[in-house]
Write an enzyme that holds these catalytic residues in place. Structure first.
Site, PDB file in Angstrom:
ATOM      1  N   GLU A   1      -4.291   1.265  -3.941  1.00 56.49           N
ATOM      2  CA  GLU A   1      -5.596   1.677  -3.396  1.00 56.49           C
ATOM      3  C   GLU A   1      -5.546   2.858  -2.434  1.00 56.49           C
ATOM      4  O   GLU A   1      -6.582   3.458  -2.154  1.00 56.49           O
ATOM      5  CB  GLU A   1      -6.312   0.480  -2.747  1.00 56.49           C
ATOM      6  N   ASN A   2      -4.356   3.216  -1.928  1.00 55.85           N
ATOM      7  CA  ASN A   2      -4.250   4.382  -1.038  1.00 55.85           C
ATOM      8  C   ASN A   2      -3.380   5.493  -1.635  1.00 55.85           C
ATOM      9  O   ASN A   2      -2.962   6.416  -0.923  1.00 55.85           O
ATOM     10  CB  ASN A   2      -3.657   3.981   0.318  1.00 55.85           C
TER      11      ASN A   2
ATOM     12  N   HIS B   1      -5.129  -9.104  -0.654  1.00 54.81           N
ATOM     13  CA  HIS B   1      -5.451  -7.909   0.123  1.00 54.81           C
ATOM     14  C   HIS B   1      -6.449  -8.305   1.209  1.00 54.81           C
ATOM     15  O   HIS B   1      -7.639  -8.494   0.931  1.00 54.81           O
ATOM     16  CB  HIS B   1      -6.050  -6.867  -0.831  1.00 54.81           C
TER      17      HIS B   1
ATOM     18  N   HIS C   1      -2.880  -4.522   2.797  1.00 54.82           N
ATOM     19  CA  HIS C   1      -4.067  -3.946   3.451  1.00 54.82           C
ATOM     20  C   HIS C   1      -3.825  -3.500   4.888  1.00 54.82           C
ATOM     21  O   HIS C   1      -4.305  -2.447   5.269  1.00 54.82           O
ATOM     22  CB  HIS C   1      -5.279  -4.894   3.419  1.00 54.82           C
TER      23      HIS C   1
ATOM     24  N   ASN D   1     -10.019  -2.931  -1.203  1.00 54.92           N
ATOM     25  CA  ASN D   1     -11.331  -2.400  -0.842  1.00 54.92           C
ATOM     26  C   ASN D   1     -11.490  -0.914  -1.159  1.00 54.92           C
ATOM     27  O   ASN D   1     -12.596  -0.405  -1.224  1.00 54.92           O
ATOM     28  CB  ASN D   1     -11.613  -2.656   0.639  1.00 54.92           C
ATOM     29  N   HIS D   2     -10.373  -0.195  -1.361  1.00 56.49           N
ATOM     30  CA  HIS D   2     -10.454   1.230  -1.722  1.00 56.49           C
ATOM     31  C   HIS D   2     -10.255   1.469  -3.218  1.00 56.49           C
ATOM     32  O   HIS D   2     -10.052   2.609  -3.635  1.00 56.49           O
ATOM     33  CB  HIS D   2      -9.411   2.035  -0.933  1.00 56.49           C
TER      34      HIS D   2
ATOM     35  N   ASP E   1       0.826  -1.211   0.000  1.00 52.99           N
ATOM     36  CA  ASP E   1       0.000   0.000   0.000  1.00 52.99           C
ATOM     37  C   ASP E   1       0.862   1.264   0.000  1.00 52.99           C
ATOM     38  O   ASP E   1       1.568   1.536   0.973  1.00 52.99           O
ATOM     39  CB  ASP E   1      -0.915   0.007   1.234  1.00 52.99           C
TER      40      ASP E   1
HETATM   41 FE   FE2 Z   1      -7.272  -2.027   1.930  1.00 56.54          FE
END
Ligand code: FE2
Length: 269
Positions: free
Chosen positions: A39-40, A150, A175, A67-68, A8
């Site tokens: 994702e971040n 993740h 994650h 998830n993002h 991440d």
């Molecule tokens: Fe995540």
């Protein structure tokens, strides 16, 4: 082939570390292909087109999600124009794909992105999806397979390793943003429960500690923010893979004062 994986990347501090270190790491270590989790990337939540191009310019070849993935809506268009995955176990009517095949150093490499279940959005079964996807890649003649799993739960990550060891080249978790110290190679499969974040290292999982602290003390939710100034870290795994097998691997923790800590993956006999 020698591939690298970065977990991440959290906001501009994470992108700054990529800019400072990734191009020279690629040269120094002869890295053929870089996978990183996006994702971040954009202020902690999702990925903008501008930041996608920035990350690619530093030498990332393929980006995996979680998830993002959809926090910035413009990612939908990027699925068609960039090498960007989202967890493969989202239902098939969801945009994007979580599995792609690349030509790397004269061999084929399958990259598979999966997402766990504990404290995560509802998706199809990650373990069944993993099994079916790996079988499909093998049927297609793809032996070298890298998985970004993740997931929140360490047990899910470890179970995925038990399910697939000997059948894929590497499974590395993302994650949690916190690196674990269990990098190993078992039956020619490299495994690390979580590689940890690339970004700020002196707060709460890359985010300013004020909001999480208030949330934990009072139960009141707030919007997490990236600190304006912080101490930074980059965490990268480098793996030698051939004919489906991971032959050797190590992880580098790079601090923004140029300190580097190297950890070799141990090989289970
Ligand atoms: Fe995540």
């Amino acid at each position: 082939m020698r591939i690298a994986f970065i977990g991440d990347i959290v906001g501009s501090p994470g992108r700054d570390m990529l800019k400072s270190y990734l191009p020279k790491l690629k040269k120094e270590h002869g890295i053929d292909f870089v996978i990183a989790n996006y994702e971040n990337v954009s202020h902690g939540f999702g990925l903008t087109a501008k930041n996608a191009n920035e990350v690619v310019s530093y030498g990332v070849d393929c980006m995996s999600g979680g998830n993002h993935s959809w926090d910035k809506k413009e990612v939908e268009a990027l699925f068609a124009t960039h090498e960007i995955l989202r967890p493969h176990n989202y239902p098939e009517e969801v945009s994007g794909t979580g599995c792609k095949i690349y030509d790397v150093a004269g061999e084929r490499l399958g990259v598979l992105n999966l997402m766990g279940h504990f404290a995560m959005p509802y998706t199809d079964n990650a373990f069944r999806c993993a099994k079916e996807s790996v079988e499909a890649l093998h049927a297609d003649g793809v032996k070298n397979i890298f998985i970004d799993f993740h997931a929140e739960a360490t047990s899910e990550k470890r179970a995925m390793m038990m399910l697939l060891m000997g059948r894929v080249s590497a499974i590395i978790g993302t994650h949690t943003h916190v690196g674990t110290d269990d990098f190993q190679i078992v039956n020619s499969t490299a495994y690390l429960t979580d590689i940890g974040l690339t970004g700020c290292r002196d707060n709460v999982i890359g985010m300013d500690e004020k909001v999480p602290l208030k949330q934990f003390l009072t139960g009141m939710r707030g919007h997490f923010d990236i600190p304006k100034k912080c101490k930074k870290i980059m965490q990268i795994a480098i793996l030698d893979i051939s004919k489906g097998r991971c032959e050797s691997a190590f992880k580098l923790k790079i601090f923004d004062d140029d300190t580097i800590i190297k950890t070799d993956a141990w090989i289970e006999s």
